[in-house]
Design an enzyme around this catalytic site. Structure first.
Site, PDB file in Angstrom:
ATOM      1  N   HIS A  23      37.552  37.666  43.573  1.00  0.00           N
ATOM      2  CA  HIS A  23      36.337  37.952  44.331  1.00  0.00           C
ATOM      3  C   HIS A  23      35.102  38.071  43.454  1.00  0.00           C
ATOM      4  CE1 HIS A  23      37.789  41.984  43.114  1.00  0.00           C
ATOM      5  NE2 HIS A  23      36.506  42.251  42.999  1.00  0.00           N
ATOM      6  N   ASP A  34      44.541  38.551  44.742  1.00  0.00           N
ATOM      7  CA  ASP A  34      43.104  38.525  44.465  1.00  0.00           C
ATOM      8  C   ASP A  34      42.854  38.285  42.978  1.00  0.00           C
ATOM      9  OD1 ASP A  34      40.427  38.604  44.939  1.00  0.00           O
ATOM     10  OD2 ASP A  34      40.277  40.787  44.960  1.00  0.00           O
ATOM     11  N   SER A  43      35.100  45.702  38.439  1.00  0.00           N
ATOM     12  CA  SER A  43      36.286  44.945  38.819  1.00  0.00           C
ATOM     13  C   SER A  43      36.760  44.098  37.654  1.00  0.00           C
ATOM     14  CB  SER A  43      35.966  44.054  40.020  1.00  0.00           C
ATOM     15  OG  SER A  43      37.109  43.356  40.442  1.00  0.00           O
TER      16      SER A  43
END
Length: 1254
Positions: free
Chosen positions: A152, A174, A226
């Site tokens: 993402h 992901d 992240s």
């Protein structure tokens, strides 16, 4: 704190030695040239060590100041004060720091902690930022020779080599991944699946790992983090961060980690958001903008800001927009004001209270709602007044502001009283909410006094203390144990629950209307507008004014109505307030003081006095508070009991060999096992034998004694009858013929008639002549017998040796066995291989997990009834709009509201209409207090085994599926599948408060009012809410603004009251039930097949091991059915010293030792368990066998606190002594019968012979 300075003891005088100090020892001086060489070598090594590529130093001042600057400071130390001030001014007007001008760089922590320093050092060459439009959007890290980056996170890796790699996508996790070049693999992280509970490190400090979840303190970590790794103390990666979600005071992280097989696993908490710097967009006048950067703010344009918030009320970035709209750019606020900034958008209001000092009234402190669902005795109130703000809307702690007929006033919070049956203690207030601690009562009253006027409001609500645990205490104890509970948080942190706001409706204010001369004058408050409606001589006037105006057409005050209008403040969407006309701008604010997980101290009831009996336990209980007692059998049928004990009592229970458990109050569970013990002696006299077996096997003993008594009775009766019969037969001839006398010898000789049988040849000749079919049948019988015997000999002589040899050959590589699936029971065996010494194998399962595959069907919790402010239309009609909210009800009522406070509301009497709407939503505390309904499917089994093969040991985790092997020291082990597909979980289970219940809940969308599942949501945070609560709207009372309704009670609350004990207390086979994940541990059911593939290197040649030339086994002590209650001594003579494996091939006994050390001559002591009264087993020591046998006695203790690890198979349940007495008894009866039969035969022969002679 104390009025006086503390007095410290004086320092003791230094100790003076009266003797002279000894001389310092002399050492020869080193060569100065050698010292110079050592210093030069040290300097060179330091240069080689520290002359490496280093990153740019962090921002901020260096750790040590340069010497030059320090020297200048010392020189300037003697200057005057004036020069110092000048120096300060020069420093201020000096050139700016170029680093300070760069606003894009994030200011780093000047003093990072030890964990941060370690992670920063390890991240320097192994973590790479992902850049997007010149900003860091996330990170990519190199782990185990692979590049990992969150999928993402958009942007380009800030490394030319890694940015050019072609990645593969794994949308399930992901992640994007790629193999790094060979020259970069030396600088990659190592990963590990070992994650013991504790603290780990990442870029921002410590990360806590508990119950399979990674959490950090709230505020640590945010968007842009992240892809950062979480490291252990050895610098290995345990997880990669993807996002997070705030859960009260901590933030749960969404991570990707690895399991024991090296397979990637993703964990994502509910309502988690990704931590990339993707900007959330909001809308204003068809123009999008970043939610964190609104073009307007509340302090500058309040009305427009409220409209902007209303448009974006359902936007995912609403919280960011709300925070940015309240905090205007360029204005700095104190940290304490952050808790109260949201409620500056609102104002207090007056609302109807059902019970004031004198009946109902419109009170400035109307109580809207009361909640007391925590376990700490606190109450959360929602009122029409506000707390923490002054009358101007500025921050002012411990203050309450209220609305008094349009005027906002304030009062110190300590002048406000709250009481139930006794006064309450007010803890804090925030916005519309107040947190207090109240004693028990059936109503709650709030009041204050201002200008000699007392304002009060009371509502009926049962305030009571909600105890947690298994003891119904009424006050928190001073001492006890801590237990997980739910408490009201004493802060106003955002926790995801909202309260709905909207613009206030028009309120009549008669104080705005005055009579000036012969005309009516309306004066609106400063800064606000007023709506004026008049009916004067047939002329209707309706206009909005913002300054004083006279209406000459009207001559009386009753002809005009003035309505206060305010579009720059929100109020709570109360059913006691009218709704604004037209499209009402609505919003939402966070609810403070929500339920949160915490720790509560719970009391401990006095320990029960336990008395053990034969297979029984007696509990003498003395509870201080009503306490629950729960028991269960640790067998296939638990037969659980659940009782609330309020008074001293005595309870008796039966205990079996499979175990029994009881839980008393908040004490931990206690388990007991019965032993095969009984009074008497199985090897003693008859009465002792009968007493022993009567207590062990009462029915069998009674049946056996009855049979023996019947046999003895029949024997005596038969013998007596035969004796009498013989006597009569003997006397009858003599009575009839007194002079007849036959010699006894002649009678004996004549009674045996001679007979001669046919020979075999004659029999065959007879069959050939008369029945040839029978002849051939008789002839084929020996042939068939010969064939059967031949086949048996072939099996015995050929097949068995073949199987033995084949098994010995296969044992070199493979060995299969079966062990019980019970934690703590060690299983010992040996592998016999021709030409090699027996190889001992010991397996002890320390833990066995049964993890079902579960699917979350829905979440249910308390519901809250939302009521829109009633829409009122004077002199007209309205209709209901379409409903779209859960269980929404809408009704139109006519003939309402001819009056309202402050004067008449509507000029009409019966033509007025009101639209009432009510609907259902999740309660504010649903995030903390909810139940989850799961459907359970096939379960997987994990076994934690302690395995010893030979001299090699390992503790490993095995998946009991028959497919997944485990390798250690060259040994390949495959376990499973489990012998039974049993599971303690039903198809439908419910998880609540950390416990699991088997409950047949209704399907999604099929809930019934007042039952479990009356409201259903797929997750706690999802908006797909289903509700069925039997909500019915009632007609409002004329003259009051409200929305009355009736509704079924909460099915969730009713289920909590009526639920049975959880599986933790009722599961069969002694299962221990846990959550996160849902699993059952240590269920004593079934067995686990094991298959070993053993390499040749672990075997030892027979020539290298001792050989016994003579061995003798003696049982020194033997207690059957006891945990290793037998002791055997083996005297031997061995060929040499060494270590030998010991084993019992049969199941008669279980050995504690797997191997013993032997000398050339001596004795070895071996402990064993057996269930046999007369054990006789062959003991294998190396390649030799010795027979052990003897008598065992019953154990002395009736009840023990640990399970018996003895063999469950035995050959004799009755002792030899008992058999001896039994055969003696039957033998005596048989002798009587035989004597009677002999006498009867003699008499019969005599009588028949005499009759024939006559």
């Amino acid at each position: 704190m104390f009025p006086f300075q503390p007095m410290y003891p004086m320092q003791p005088m230094p100790y003076r030695n009266p003797f002279a100090a000894p001389r310092r020892p002399w050492f020869p001086r080193t060569d100065p040239f050698l010292a110079m060489q050592v210093q030069e070598l040290t300097r060179s090594m330091a240069n080689l060590t520290f002359k490496q590529r280093r990153d740019a130093p962090p921002e901020g001042p260096s750790a040590k100041k340069p010497k030059k600057e320090a020297s200048q400071k010392q020189k300037g130390g003697g200057q005057g004060k004036k020069k110092k001030n000048q120096g300060k001014k020069k420093a201020k007007t000096g050139p700016p720091n170029p680093k300070a001008q760069n606003g894009n760089k994030k200011k780093t922590n000047k003093k990072p902690g030890k964990r941060q320093r370690m992670v920063m050092k390890l991240e320097s060459d192994k973590t790479f930022p992902i850049m997007l439009e010149g900003k860091i959007n996330g990170y990519a890290c190199v782990v185990g020779g692979k590049l990992f980056r969150p999928m993402h996170v958009e942007g380009k890796i800030d490394n030319d080599v890694l940015a050019a790699l072609k990645t593969k996508k794994a949308s399930k996790y992901d992640l994007e991944y790629a193999d790094v070049p060979q020259n970069m693999r030396a600088d990659t992280f190592k990963y590990t699946h070992e994650k013991p509970q504790g603290y780990y490190s990442w870029h921002h400090g410590a990360v806590q790992y508990e119950n399979g979840r990674f959490t950090v303190p709230k505020g640590v970590g945010a968007k842009g983090d992240s892809g950062r790794p979480i490291l252990d103390n050895q610098g290995r990666v345990v997880a990669i961060v993807l996002g997070g979600v705030n859960e009260g005071s901590r933030t749960a992280l969404s991570v990707v980690m690895w399991n024991e097989k090296g397979v990637t696993v993703k964990y994502t908490p509910e309502n988690c958001e990704q931590w990339s710097l993707v900007t959330t967009m909001c809308l204003l006048a068809n123009v999008t903008f970043p939610c964190a950067q609104p073009p307007i703010c509340y302090d500058r344009k309040p009305a427009e800001t409220l409209a902007m918030l209303s448009v974006n009320v359902d936007n995912p970035g609403y919280d960011e927009l709300l925070e940015a709209a309240v905090k205007c750019p360029g204005r700095k606020r104190r940290s304490t004001e952050e808790l109260f900034k949201e409620y500056k958008l609102t104002r207090p209001y007056m609302a109807r209270c059902i019970r004031c000092a004198v009946g109902s009234c419109h009170s400035p402190i109307a109580i809207e709602a009361v909640k007391s669902d925590g376990h700490d005795g606190y109450v959360r109130l929602q009122t029409s007044s506000q707390y923490g703000l002054d009358s101007s809307g500025n921050l002012k702690g411990r203050t309450m502001r209220y609305d008094m007929h349009g005027t906002i006033k304030e009062i110190p919070l300590h002048q406000v009283s709250l009481h139930t049956s006794r006064p309450c203690h007010i803890v804090d207030g925030h916005g519309y909410f107040l947190l207090a601690r109240c004693p028990a009562g059936d109503s709650i009253t709030m009041e204050f006094k201002k200008d000699s006027v007392t304002h009060s409001c009371s509502v009926p609500y049962e305030v009571k203390f909600n105890p947690v645990g298994r003891e119904l205490y009424t006050h928190p104890p001073e001492h006890g144990v801590e237990q997980a509970c739910q408490v009201y948080a004493h802060d106003a942190q955002n926790r995801g629950a909202y309260v709905e706001m909207h613009l206030p409706g028009s309120e009549v204010d008669s104080s705005l209307v005055s009579l000036s001369g012969s005309s009516v004058t309306v004066t609106p408050p400063v800064g606000t507008s007023a709506l004026v409606e008049c009916e004067c001589g047939g002329t209707k006037i309706s206009e909005t004014i913002n300054k004083t105006k006279q209406f000459s057409q009207c001559t009386k005050k009753e002809q005009c109505r003035a309505y206060r209008l305010q579009n720059d403040k929100w109020v709570y969407n109360s059913d006691k307030l009218p709704k604004a006309a037209g499209a009402t701008l609505k919003g939402k604010l966070h609810v403070p003081f929500l339920l949160a997980d915490g720790k509560c101290t719970v009391p401990l009831a006095p320990e029960p006095m336990i008395t053990f009996g034969f297979r029984s336990v007696s509990l003498k209980l003395h509870p201080k508070n009503p306490t629950y007692l729960t028991t269960r059998q640790l067998a296939d049928e638990p037969h659980y009991t659940h009782e609330l004990i309020s008074e001293p009592a005595v309870r008796n229970f039966t205990v079996t060999e499979k175990g029994w458990e009881f839980v008393w109050g908040n004490h931990p569970p206690k388990r007991f096992w019965a032993q095969e013990t009984a009074p008497g002696n199985p090897h003693g006299l008859p009465h002792e034998v009968i007493t022993h077996y009567y207590h062990r096997y009462p029915m069998s003993t009674i049946l056996g004694l009855s049979i023996c008594a019947a046999i003895a009775t029949v024997s005596v009766a038969a013998s007596t009858w035969l004796f009498c019969r013989s006597r009569v037969a003997c006397l009858t001839p003599y009575r009839l013929t007194p002079n007849a006398r036959i010699p006894f010898c002649l009678a004996v000789l004549c009674c045996a008639r001679t007979a001669r049988a046919e020979t075999t040849w004659e029999s065959l000749d007879h069959l050939w002549n008369n029945n040839q079919q029978m002849f051939w049948i008789q002839l084929l019988i020996p042939l068939a017998a010969l064939i059967v015997v031949t086949r048996l000999l072939r099996c015995v002589c050929c097949v068995v040796p073949f199987l033995v040899m084949a098994g010995a050959a296969a044992g070199a590589y493979e060995h299969a066995t079966t062990m019980p699936s019970q934690a703590g029971i060690s299983y010992n065996t040996i592998v016999n291989r021709a030409g090699y010494a027996p190889l001992p194998i010991s397996i002890t399962p320390t833990k066995i997990k049964l993890i079902p595959t579960v699917n979350l069907e829905y979440v249910t919790c308390h519901y809250k009834t939302g009521m829109d402010s009633p829409a009122i239309k004077c002199c007209g009609s309205q209709e209901c709009t379409p409903t779209y909210r859960p269980d929404e009800q809408c009704k139109v009522f006519t003939g309402v509201y001819p009056f309202m406070w402050g004067g008449a509301y509507c000029f009409c009497d019966t033509e007025n209409t009101q639209v009432s709407k009510a609907y259902v939503m999740k309660s504010d505390d649903c995030l903390a207090d909810h139940a989850e309904a799961y459907k359970a499917h096939t379960a997987s089994v994990q076994a934690f085994l302690n395995i010893t093969v030979g001299e090699h040991s390992i503790v490993t985790t095995v998946y009991v599926n028959g497919e997944t092997p485990v390798n250690f020291n060259g040994v390949k082990l495959t376990a499973g599948p489990l012998s039974t597909a049993w599971t303690p979980f039903d198809r439908k289970i419910v998880q609540y408060a950390g416990e699991i219940y088997n409950y047949d809940f209704p399907e999604y969308g099929a809930g019934q009012p007042g039952a479990f599942g009356d409201i259903q949501s797929r997750t706690v945070s999802s908006s797909d809410l289903y509700a069925n609560t039997n909500l019915v709207l009632q007609r409002p009372k004329a003259g009051a603004i409200h929305v009355p309704y009736t509704q079924a009670p909460s099915g969730f609350e009713q289920w909590k009251k009526d639920k049975a004990p959880s599986l933790k207390f009722t599961a069969p086979f002694g299962c221990e039930i846990y959550t996160n994940p849902i699993r059952a541990e240590n269920c004593a059911v079934g067995s686990i097949p094991l298959a070993f593939d053993i390499p040749d290197a672990l075997f030892t040649r027979v020539s290298e091991t001792p050989t016994l030339s003579a061995a003798e086994c003696t049982l020194n002590e033997c207690v059957y059915s006891s945990d290793f209650g037998g002791i055997a001594t083996v005297k031997y003579s061995a060929s040499k010293s060494g270590k030998c494996a010991v084993h019992v091939p049969s199941g008669t006994a279980t050995l504690k030792e797997a191997a013993v050390e032997l000398t050339e001559q001596g004795s070895a002591t071996i402990h064993f368990s057996t269930a046999n009264i007369h054990p006789e087993f062959r003991l294998q020591i190396c390649t030799s066998y010795v027979t052990c046998k003897g008598d065992c006695h019953p154990p002395k203790d009736h009840i023990v606190t640990h399970p018996q690890y003895h063999a469950q198979t035995f050959t004799a349940a009755v002792s030899k002594t008992a058999w001896t007495w039994l055969t003696s008894l039957l033998g005596g009866s048989a002798v009587i019968i035989i004597i009677g039969l002999v006498l009867a035969t003699i008499v019969a022969m005599y009588v028949l012979t005499n009759q024939k002679h006559n």
